[in-house]
Structures are given as structure tokens and as C-alpha cells.
Write a protein that holds these residues in place. Structure first.
Motif, PDB file in Angstrom:
ATOM      1  N   LEU A   1       0.842  -1.197   0.000  1.00  0.00           N
ATOM      2  CA  LEU A   1       0.000   0.000   0.000  1.00  0.00           C
ATOM      3  C   LEU A   1       0.877   1.247   0.000  1.00  0.00           C
ATOM      4  N   ALA A   2       0.640   2.133  -0.951  1.00  0.00           N
ATOM      5  CA  ALA A   2       1.535   3.270  -1.139  1.00  0.00           C
ATOM      6  C   ALA A   2       1.043   4.531  -0.446  1.00  0.00           C
ATOM      7  N   ILE A   3      -0.252   4.785  -0.395  1.00  0.00           N
ATOM      8  CA  ILE A   3      -0.787   6.019   0.159  1.00  0.00           C
ATOM      9  C   ILE A   3      -1.576   5.690   1.423  1.00  0.00           C
ATOM     10  N   ASP A   4      -1.210   6.336   2.532  1.00  0.00           N
ATOM     11  CA  ASP A   4      -1.871   6.095   3.812  1.00  0.00           C
ATOM     12  C   ASP A   4      -2.512   7.388   4.298  1.00  0.00           C
ATOM     13  N   VAL A   5      -3.735   7.279   4.773  1.00  0.00           N
ATOM     14  CA  VAL A   5      -4.453   8.419   5.326  1.00  0.00           C
ATOM     15  C   VAL A   5      -4.960   8.022   6.709  1.00  0.00           C
ATOM     16  N   HIS A   6      -4.660   8.850   7.708  1.00  0.00           N
ATOM     17  CA  HIS A   6      -5.041   8.555   9.093  1.00  0.00           C
ATOM     18  C   HIS A   6      -5.785   9.765   9.662  1.00  0.00           C
ATOM     19  N   LYS A   7      -7.014   9.531  10.126  1.00  0.00           N
ATOM     20  CA  LYS A   7      -7.834  10.621  10.656  1.00  0.00           C
ATOM     21  C   LYS A   7      -8.527  10.172  11.940  1.00  0.00           C
ATOM     22  N   ASN A   8      -8.849  11.148  12.781  1.00  0.00           N
ATOM     23  CA  ASN A   8      -9.643  10.925  13.988  1.00  0.00           C
ATOM     24  C   ASN A   8     -10.803  11.911  14.004  1.00  0.00           C
ATOM     25  N   ILE A   9     -11.938  11.456  14.497  1.00  0.00           N
ATOM     26  CA  ILE A   9     -13.108  12.320  14.561  1.00  0.00           C
ATOM     27  C   ILE A   9     -14.012  11.840  15.692  1.00  0.00           C
ATOM     28  N   ILE A  10     -14.728  12.763  16.305  1.00  0.00           N
ATOM     29  CA  ILE A  10     -15.715  12.433  17.340  1.00  0.00           C
ATOM     30  C   ILE A  10     -17.099  12.700  16.777  1.00  0.00           C
ATOM     31  N   VAL A  11     -17.957  11.700  16.838  1.00  0.00           N
ATOM     32  CA  VAL A  11     -19.338  11.808  16.362  1.00  0.00           C
ATOM     33  C   VAL A  11     -20.254  11.762  17.581  1.00  0.00           C
ATOM     34  N   HIS A  12     -21.182  12.706  17.664  1.00  0.00           N
ATOM     35  CA  HIS A  12     -22.084  12.779  18.809  1.00  0.00           C
ATOM     36  C   HIS A  12     -23.260  11.822  18.599  1.00  0.00           C
ATOM     37  N   ALA A  13     -22.951  10.535  18.753  1.00  0.00           N
ATOM     38  CA  ALA A  13     -23.950   9.474  18.668  1.00  0.00           C
ATOM     39  C   ALA A  13     -23.379   8.247  19.379  1.00  0.00           C
ATOM     40  N   PRO A  14     -24.231   7.391  19.939  1.00  0.00           N
ATOM     41  CA  PRO A  14     -23.737   6.190  20.626  1.00  0.00           C
ATOM     42  C   PRO A  14     -22.926   5.309  19.694  1.00  0.00           C
ATOM     43  N   VAL A  15     -21.980   4.579  20.257  1.00  0.00           N
ATOM     44  CA  VAL A  15     -21.090   3.748  19.457  1.00  0.00           C
ATOM     45  C   VAL A  15     -21.866   2.676  18.693  1.00  0.00           C
ATOM     46  N   LYS A  16     -22.967   2.194  19.244  1.00  0.00           N
ATOM     47  CA  LYS A  16     -23.754   1.171  18.556  1.00  0.00           C
ATOM     48  C   LYS A  16     -24.315   1.707  17.236  1.00  0.00           C
ATOM     49  N   GLU A  17     -24.812   2.917  17.229  1.00  0.00           N
ATOM     50  CA  GLU A  17     -25.373   3.491  16.012  1.00  0.00           C
ATOM     51  C   GLU A  17     -24.274   3.805  14.988  1.00  0.00           C
ATOM     52  N   VAL A  18     -23.147   4.351  15.459  1.00  0.00           N
ATOM     53  CA  VAL A  18     -22.062   4.689  14.544  1.00  0.00           C
ATOM     54  C   VAL A  18     -21.496   3.429  13.900  1.00  0.00           C
ATOM     55  N   PHE A  19     -21.301   2.384  14.699  1.00  0.00           N
ATOM     56  CA  PHE A  19     -20.797   1.128  14.142  1.00  0.00           C
ATOM     57  C   PHE A  19     -21.783   0.541  13.134  1.00  0.00           C
ATOM     58  N   GLY A  20     -23.066   0.607  13.461  1.00  0.00           N
ATOM     59  CA  GLY A  20     -24.064   0.088  12.545  1.00  0.00           C
ATOM     60  C   GLY A  20     -24.074   0.827  11.221  1.00  0.00           C
ATOM     61  N   PHE A  21     -23.821   2.129  11.246  1.00  0.00           N
ATOM     62  CA  PHE A  21     -23.773   2.901  10.011  1.00  0.00           C
ATOM     63  C   PHE A  21     -22.606   2.454   9.140  1.00  0.00           C
ATOM     64  N   TRP A  22     -21.421   2.282   9.744  1.00  0.00           N
ATOM     65  CA  TRP A  22     -20.252   1.833   8.987  1.00  0.00           C
ATOM     66  C   TRP A  22     -20.401   0.382   8.530  1.00  0.00           C
ATOM     67  N   ARG A  23     -21.012  -0.444   9.372  1.00  0.00           N
ATOM     68  CA  ARG A  23     -21.129  -1.867   9.025  1.00  0.00           C
ATOM     69  C   ARG A  23     -21.987  -2.051   7.783  1.00  0.00           C
ATOM     70  N   ALA A  24     -22.987  -1.213   7.580  1.00  0.00           N
ATOM     71  CA  ALA A  24     -23.786  -1.262   6.356  1.00  0.00           C
ATOM     72  C   ALA A  24     -23.023  -0.502   5.275  1.00  0.00           C
ATOM     73  N   MET A  25     -22.153  -1.185   4.550  1.00  0.00           N
ATOM     74  CA  MET A  25     -21.263  -0.525   3.601  1.00  0.00           C
ATOM     75  C   MET A  25     -22.010   0.147   2.450  1.00  0.00           C
ATOM     76  N   GLU A  26     -23.285  -0.203   2.252  1.00  0.00           N
ATOM     77  CA  GLU A  26     -24.068   0.505   1.242  1.00  0.00           C
ATOM     78  C   GLU A  26     -24.198   1.984   1.564  1.00  0.00           C
ATOM     79  N   ASN A  27     -23.919   2.377   2.828  1.00  0.00           N
ATOM     80  CA  ASN A  27     -23.989   3.780   3.225  1.00  0.00           C
ATOM     81  C   ASN A  27     -22.790   4.593   2.737  1.00  0.00           C
ATOM     82  N   PHE A  28     -21.702   3.945   2.325  1.00  0.00           N
ATOM     83  CA  PHE A  28     -20.486   4.675   1.990  1.00  0.00           C
ATOM     84  C   PHE A  28     -20.711   5.739   0.919  1.00  0.00           C
ATOM     85  N   PRO A  29     -21.454   5.458  -0.181  1.00  0.00           N
ATOM     86  CA  PRO A  29     -21.660   6.518  -1.182  1.00  0.00           C
ATOM     87  C   PRO A  29     -22.418   7.730  -0.661  1.00  0.00           C
TER      88      PRO A  29
END
Length: 381
Positions: free
Chosen positions: A216-244
Motif C-alpha cells: 500500500l503506497a498512500i496512507d491516510v489517518h484521521k480521527n473524529i468524534i461523532v455525537h452518537a452512541p457507538v452502537k449506532e455509529v458502528f451500525g452505520f459503517w457496518r452497512a457498507m451501502e452507506n459509503f456513497p
């Protein structure tokens, strides 16, 4: 023709004013970056010159060093050549060093040579036990073999002074090759171009060209705080159809099964790339990782760590994404020239992500044609 096209682009009645403002801002930013880079190079050269002078003076005269200071110097030197410094015992008595413990055979010669060159060391007594393999010795388990002191231009990351010198050399080769012509001139142009790009990007040539480098040639590292419970945030990422919905360059992600997905991504200048990816690590509400399958056009990987904040109502995201574009990091360089900067894109994408999860819609000014705005909240998982 080029001048005419440029004038048409900048004097267009509808968008010319905005385009001229963008060009002006980019020119000022480039000037500021150049001034800052010049200052960094000058400071680096001055500090290295002063360090060389003091180092030379120190070696020309005998220095009286107390045992504690000398041991600290030896420990610092060992960190460059020994991968298991905790397995060594260092005893210093009036400049005479006694070494005990166990070491690997691959590091043994460098350890003795490095300690012998530490200023203040008068003599070294070697009581080390040397082993070809870690075997059953707990002290030698784990760790990575240290490369030792390497010349500046053989290191992965060059110093500002080295990049400046290499850039001058590469530009000279490039100019000489263009003036000479022929086969020799062509070789000089290619070599000068590679050295110049290496100095500008500070990326190893193997990664820059995509041949023989790490995956892997290009690496990007970021941190962010989202004001929502971890269960909801994880569920959003887990449904990869949300990425677009928040990744501006991702046109579509289709999942098939529990751990496989198909990606369609828009690149610079209207190019489109597609690949399949698999989930490599999944710990509910804690870790989500994926990577492209072998043989993909664009090698891509990502890992996200989810951690609840102290208030229990917010989530801290640690996001790492890496990719190896076609023709290595050169593809990244050309993409930036066309206005597609992955790091800037991720900043914008995370802003949209935060807004989507917290308010249910993306910021209006950051919506792309492929991401229509929603008028109401939608379940996150």
C-alpha cells in the motif's frame, strides 16, 4: 491554442470570477508553502552543519564523561542496532564497558561496532551469548531486526536538506538530458524526473513507481468524534451501502454475503475503478477492517476503531485507509495535479459522515450529484 483555452476558462461570464479566485488562492497558497519549505531547508542545513562541527570537535579532544551519562549514550546507540535491548546488561566503570546478556547473530557485529564508536568509551568487555535464532530464549522473542545507521539517501524518509540536494541534482540531470537529446539524453531525463519526484514527494521509488514496493503506497489517518452512541455509529459503517452517502468519490458499494462487497469508485478526469473487497476483521462496536481481494486494479484497505467517549453519548473514530493506485504513488501525484487530493477528500467525507449521523442529512454545500440530499432521518443500521 493553449493560451486561448486558458483565457476562455478564466474569463467565462458564468464561472470565470470563481475560477480566477480559485487560481489566485492556489497561487498564494503555493507561495506560502514554498516560503515555508525554504525556511525548513535552511534550518535543517544550519542545524546539520552545527552538529557536524560539534561532533568533529568532540572527537578531536578527549572527553571526560561520568558513568551515568556514558551508559545513557550506550543505551541510545543500542536502540539503533539492537531489537532486544532489554536482553542486554550494560555495566560502565570509568569508561570501560562490560556487556552481558543474549543477542542475535545478525545484530551482534553491529552492536559491538556501534558501542565502540560511542564518545567516551575506552574499552569494551564482551560477555554476550550469541544465538542464530531466538529459539527458546524469551528475551529474544518478537521485535524487528534493526537496520542500523543507514546513509541518508538509503532511508525511506529523506531530510529536508537531502530532498533539496536531490531535487537540484534531479533538475540538473533533467535539464542536461533535454539539451543533449538522443538515447543518453532520454536516460538522463528519466533518471532526473524520478529523482526530482522522489525529492518532492518524499516517497520511496519502489512505492512511487508501484514496482517492488510495499503493498500500500498512500496512507491516510484521521480521527473524529461523532455525537452518537457507538452502537449506532458502528451500525452505520457496518452497512457498507452507506459509503456513497458520504464518500464523494464512491459511486456504489454492493454487498454480497456477510463479508464481501463490490466497489465502484470515481477517479480523476472521469476515470472509474471497480474492485471486490472482503472484511478481514470484525469486532462488533469496536473494530471494522476490510481490504481489496488479490488482483484488484486498486489495492485498498481500511480499518476503523470505535471507542465510546466518557459521556457515553459520543463515539471516537480512529480511521486508517490505504491504497495503492495504478503506477504506484505517481497515480496519486497526477491525481493531485487534477485536483483530487485523497487527504482533503477524506476531511470532507468525514464532515458529511458526522452531519449524516448527527442530523440525518449531509451539508448542502458538500453534496455531489451522486449523493442526493434526504429530507428526513433514516435508520443507521
Amino acid at each position: 491554442m493553449g493560451l486561448g483555452a486558458g483565457l476562455m476558462y478564466l474569463t467565462d461570464p458564468r464561472s470565470g470570477r470563481r475560477r480566477r479566485a480559485v487560481v489566485h488562492d492556489k497561487a498564494r497558497h503555493a507561495l506560502h508553502e514554498t516560503e515555508e519549505a525554504a525556511g525548513v531547508v535552511v534550518r535543517d542545513i544550519v542545524h546539520r552543519a552545527r552538529g557536524f562541527v560539534f561532533e568533529t570537535k568532540g572527537r578531536m579532544r578527549r572527553e571526560e564523561v561520568d558513568d551515568r551519562t556514558l551508559e545513557a549514550r550506550i543505551r541510545s546507540a543500542l536502540g539503533r542496532v539492537c531489537s532486544h535491548t532489554h536482553a542486554l546488561q550494560v555495566d560502565v566503570q570509568q569508561g570501560r564497558v562490560q556487556l552481558d546478556g543474549v543477542v542475535l547473530a545478525a545484530e551482534y557485529p553491529r552492536i559491538l561496532s556501534r558501542i565502540a564508536h560511542v564518545r567516551g568509551v575506552l574499552d569494551v568487555t564482551d560477555n554476550l551469548q550469541v544465538f542464530q535464532q531466538p529459539g527458546s530464549h524469551p528475551e529474544l522473542q518478537g521485535g524487528n531486526i534493526r537496520p542500523g545507521d543507514r546513509p541518508e539517501f538509503l532511508q525511506c524518509n529523506w531530510s529536508p536538506a537531502a530532498r533539496f540536494v536531490a531535487g537540484l541534482g534531479g533538475a540538473s540531470l533533467l535539464t542536461w538530458g533535454l539539451q543533449r537529446g538522443g538515447v543518453g539524453g532520454l536516460g538522463s531525463v528519466l533518471l532526473g524526473s524520478l529523482i526530482t519526484l522522489r525529492s518532492i514527494t518524499n516517497i520511496a521509488l519502489t512505492n512511487l513507481t508501484g514496482m517492488g514496493g510495499r503493498r500500500l503506497a498512500i496512507d491516510v489517518h484521521k480521527n473524529i468524534i461523532v455525537h452518537a452512541p457507538v452502537k449506532e455509529v458502528f451500525g452505520f459503517w457496518r452497512a457498507m451501502e452507506n459509503f456513497p452517502r458520504f464518500m464523494s468519490h464512491v459511486e456504489e458499494v454492493r454487498t454480497s454475503g456477510e463479508d464481501r462487497s463490490h466497489w465502484r469508485v470515481r477517479g480523476p478526469a472521469g476515470t472509474v475503478f471497480e474492485w471486490d473487497a472482503i472484511i478481514t476483521r470484525l469486532i462488533p462496536h469496536r473494530v471494522l477492517a476490510w481490504k481489496s481481494v488479490d488482483g484488484s486494479t486498486v489495492e485498498h484497505a481500511g480499518i476503523i476503531h470505535f471507542a465510546p467517549c466518557h459521556d457515553g453519548r459520543s463515539t471516537r473514530l480512529d480511521i486508517r485507509m490505504s491504497y495503492h493506485p495504478p503506477v504506484g504513488a505517481l497515480g496519486h501525484v497526477f491525481a493531485r495535479l487534477l485536483g483530487a487530493d485523497p487527504k482533503k477528500q477524506m476531511d470532507d467525507d468525514l464532515t458529511r459522515l458526522k452531519s449524516l449521523i448527527e442530523t440525518g442529512k449531509a451539508p448542502r454545500e458538500q453534496l455531489s450529484p451522486s449523493m442526493p440530499e434526504r429530507t428526513g432521518p433514516r435508520p443507521l443500521h
